[in-house]
Design a protein around this motif. Sequence first.
Motif, PDB file in Angstrom:
ATOM      1  N   ASP A 287       0.829  -1.206   0.000  1.00 13.54           N
ATOM      2  CA  ASP A 287       0.000   0.000   0.000  1.00 13.54           C
ATOM      3  C   ASP A 287       0.866   1.259   0.000  1.00 13.54           C
ATOM      4  O   ASP A 287       0.547   2.252  -0.651  1.00 13.54           O
ATOM      5  CB  ASP A 287      -0.945   0.007   1.202  1.00 13.54           C
ATOM      6  N   ASN A 288       1.985   1.227   0.730  1.00 13.94           N
ATOM      7  CA  ASN A 288       2.904   2.363   0.715  1.00 13.94           C
ATOM      8  C   ASN A 288       3.425   2.611  -0.705  1.00 13.94           C
ATOM      9  O   ASN A 288       3.437   3.746  -1.168  1.00 13.94           O
ATOM     10  CB  ASN A 288       4.068   2.134   1.679  1.00 13.94           C
ATOM     11  N   LEU A 289       3.861   1.553  -1.381  1.00 17.08           N
ATOM     12  CA  LEU A 289       4.327   1.702  -2.762  1.00 17.08           C
ATOM     13  C   LEU A 289       3.230   2.313  -3.623  1.00 17.08           C
ATOM     14  O   LEU A 289       3.470   3.267  -4.364  1.00 17.08           O
ATOM     15  CB  LEU A 289       4.752   0.346  -3.342  1.00 17.08           C
ATOM     16  N   LEU A 290       2.031   1.794  -3.534  1.00 19.20           N
ATOM     17  CA  LEU A 290       0.921   2.297  -4.351  1.00 19.20           C
ATOM     18  C   LEU A 290       0.627   3.761  -4.069  1.00 19.20           C
ATOM     19  O   LEU A 290       0.211   4.503  -4.977  1.00 19.20           O
ATOM     20  CB  LEU A 290      -0.324   1.435  -4.131  1.00 19.20           C
ATOM     21  N   SER A 291       0.848   4.203  -2.839  1.00 16.11           N
ATOM     22  CA  SER A 291       0.580   5.601  -2.496  1.00 16.11           C
ATOM     23  C   SER A 291       1.538   6.569  -3.182  1.00 16.11           C
ATOM     24  O   SER A 291       1.251   7.755  -3.285  1.00 16.11           O
ATOM     25  CB  SER A 291       0.631   5.799  -0.971  1.00 16.11           C
ATOM     26  N   TRP A 292       2.674   6.076  -3.657  1.00 15.47           N
ATOM     27  CA  TRP A 292       3.647   6.905  -4.364  1.00 15.47           C
ATOM     28  C   TRP A 292       3.295   7.080  -5.841  1.00 15.47           C
ATOM     29  O   TRP A 292       3.933   7.865  -6.531  1.00 15.47           O
ATOM     30  CB  TRP A 292       5.028   6.256  -4.286  1.00 15.47           C
ATOM     31  N   ILE A 293       2.326   6.313  -6.327  1.00 15.60           N
ATOM     32  CA  ILE A 293       2.018   6.269  -7.761  1.00 15.60           C
ATOM     33  C   ILE A 293       0.593   6.767  -7.967  1.00 15.60           C
ATOM     34  O   ILE A 293      -0.353   6.208  -7.413  1.00 15.60           O
ATOM     35  CB  ILE A 293       2.140   4.825  -8.297  1.00 15.60           C
ATOM     36  N   ASP A 294       0.440   7.820  -8.783  1.00 18.24           N
ATOM     37  CA  ASP A 294      -0.896   8.376  -9.020  1.00 18.24           C
ATOM     38  C   ASP A 294      -1.894   7.296  -9.430  1.00 18.24           C
ATOM     39  O   ASP A 294      -2.964   7.190  -8.855  1.00 18.24           O
ATOM     40  CB  ASP A 294      -0.840   9.474 -10.090  1.00 18.24           C
ATOM     41  N   GLY A 295      -1.544   6.478 -10.406  1.00 18.48           N
ATOM     42  CA  GLY A 295      -2.442   5.435 -10.872  1.00 18.48           C
ATOM     43  C   GLY A 295      -2.535   4.239  -9.941  1.00 18.48           C
ATOM     44  O   GLY A 295      -3.346   3.340 -10.161  1.00 18.48           O
ATOM     45  N   GLY A 296      -1.753   4.227  -8.885  1.00 18.89           N
ATOM     46  CA  GLY A 296      -1.755   3.105  -7.961  1.00 18.89           C
ATOM     47  C   GLY A 296      -2.646   3.285  -6.756  1.00 18.89           C
ATOM     48  O   GLY A 296      -3.044   2.310  -6.110  1.00 18.89           O
ATOM     49  N   ARG A 297      -2.998   4.518  -6.462  1.00 19.75           N
ATOM     50  CA  ARG A 297      -3.748   4.799  -5.228  1.00 19.75           C
ATOM     51  C   ARG A 297      -5.084   4.078  -5.168  1.00 19.75           C
ATOM     52  O   ARG A 297      -5.547   3.708  -4.105  1.00 19.75           O
ATOM     53  CB  ARG A 297      -3.919   6.302  -5.065  1.00 19.75           C
ATOM     54  N   LYS A 298      -5.718   3.871  -6.318  1.00 23.95           N
ATOM     55  CA  LYS A 298      -7.034   3.227  -6.316  1.00 23.95           C
ATOM     56  C   LYS A 298      -6.971   1.744  -5.921  1.00 23.95           C
ATOM     57  O   LYS A 298      -7.993   1.130  -5.664  1.00 23.95           O
ATOM     58  CB  LYS A 298      -7.705   3.387  -7.689  1.00 23.95           C
ATOM     59  N   PHE A 299      -5.756   1.186  -5.863  1.00 28.79           N
ATOM     60  CA  PHE A 299      -5.607  -0.227  -5.528  1.00 28.79           C
ATOM     61  C   PHE A 299      -5.239  -0.457  -4.053  1.00 28.79           C
ATOM     62  O   PHE A 299      -5.148  -1.595  -3.604  1.00 28.79           O
ATOM     63  CB  PHE A 299      -4.549  -0.873  -6.427  1.00 28.79           C
ATOM     64  N   ILE A 300      -5.043   0.615  -3.307  1.00 25.49           N
ATOM     65  CA  ILE A 300      -4.662   0.498  -1.897  1.00 25.49           C
ATOM     66  C   ILE A 300      -5.768  -0.211  -1.117  1.00 25.49           C
ATOM     67  O   ILE A 300      -6.950   0.127  -1.230  1.00 25.49           O
ATOM     68  CB  ILE A 300      -4.367   1.889  -1.291  1.00 25.49           C
ATOM     69  N   GLY A 301      -5.364  -1.218  -0.352  1.00 29.96           N
ATOM     70  CA  GLY A 301      -6.284  -1.927   0.522  1.00 29.96           C
ATOM     71  C   GLY A 301      -7.175  -2.947  -0.162  1.00 29.96           C
ATOM     72  O   GLY A 301      -7.994  -3.596   0.497  1.00 29.96           O
ATOM     73  N   ARG A 302      -7.014  -3.139  -1.447  1.00 32.17           N
ATOM     74  CA  ARG A 302      -7.872  -4.078  -2.167  1.00 32.17           C
ATOM     75  C   ARG A 302      -7.268  -5.469  -2.202  1.00 32.17           C
ATOM     76  O   ARG A 302      -6.055  -5.644  -2.169  1.00 32.17           O
ATOM     77  CB  ARG A 302      -8.124  -3.566  -3.586  1.00 32.17           C
ATOM     78  N   THR A 303      -8.135  -6.466  -2.296  1.00 33.69           N
ATOM     79  CA  THR A 303      -7.664  -7.843  -2.391  1.00 33.69           C
ATOM     80  C   THR A 303      -7.222  -8.134  -3.814  1.00 33.69           C
ATOM     81  O   THR A 303      -7.644  -7.471  -4.774  1.00 33.69           O
ATOM     82  CB  THR A 303      -8.763  -8.846  -1.993  1.00 33.69           C
ATOM     83  N   TYR A 304      -6.384  -9.145  -3.925  1.00 38.04           N
ATOM     84  CA  TYR A 304      -5.933  -9.579  -5.247  1.00 38.04           C
ATOM     85  C   TYR A 304      -7.118 -10.042  -6.086  1.00 38.04           C
ATOM     86  O   TYR A 304      -7.256  -9.654  -7.248  1.00 38.04           O
ATOM     87  CB  TYR A 304      -4.898 -10.703  -5.111  1.00 38.04           C
ATOM     88  N   SER A 305      -7.986 -10.856  -5.500  1.00 34.81           N
ATOM     89  CA  SER A 305      -9.123 -11.385  -6.268  1.00 34.81           C
ATOM     90  C   SER A 305     -10.054 -10.268  -6.720  1.00 34.81           C
ATOM     91  O   SER A 305     -10.616 -10.330  -7.822  1.00 34.81           O
ATOM     92  CB  SER A 305      -9.876 -12.456  -5.483  1.00 34.81           C
ATOM     93  N   ASP A 306     -10.223  -9.211  -5.901  1.00 38.67           N
ATOM     94  CA  ASP A 306     -11.056  -8.073  -6.312  1.00 38.67           C
ATOM     95  C   ASP A 306     -10.457  -7.389  -7.542  1.00 38.67           C
ATOM     96  O   ASP A 306     -11.181  -7.036  -8.482  1.00 38.67           O
ATOM     97  CB  ASP A 306     -11.193  -7.083  -5.159  1.00 38.67           C
TER      98      ASP A 306
END
Length: 195
Positions: A49-68
């Motif tokens: 989640d920390n990595l995703l927070s550094w990426i504009d297009g990644g923020r929407k994936f924070i906290g989501r499951t792989y299957s989701d």
Amino acid sequence: MDLRHLLAHEVAAGIIATGIEGAYDSVSCSTAGNYPSMGVSQWEGGRGDNLLSWIDGGRKFIGRTYSDIVNSGELDELRAALDSEQGRAAQLEILAADCLDYVDALMPYLNDSKCVIYAAMWCPTSTNVVRVFVRNRKSWGYDVNNLSALADVFADEYYKAAAVGAMYRQGYSNRAYNTYNYLVTHEIAWELLDA
């Protein structure tokens, strides 16, 4: 930049170049749970989640499951975000920061820069196992400050220290020599590291 940071940067560059942990756009389901394991260091959970927070297009994936992510059809979008210019820069910066811990764990036992980088490239598997492995081999009289000798001991014995069984011996041996070949053929400003 001091020696520790130079070494950490070279360790990160080596991990990325050899693909030891994965590619920039790697995404798989974690073996520990239903969440994504991502990028060149297989970040997952809070670190992911920390990595995703550094990426504009990644923020929407924070906290989501792989299957989701898979079921919503957004896996390719996540891969593209990780492989974007911003995603690559974030991964390199975060990995280099992680690599400082690897360098610090090994510098008490290794005084050759190439050997520090070599051993640190193994640390994503377990920093403590690598540290103890190098410390013990040094105390047992192995020349751990000779890159070729260090590669040989990793090839021959690391599978035992990692407690993975003989069926992984060849895989670890291949990794040992691939890592060695990377270091002897890759352009690194050794004179800066060994100054």
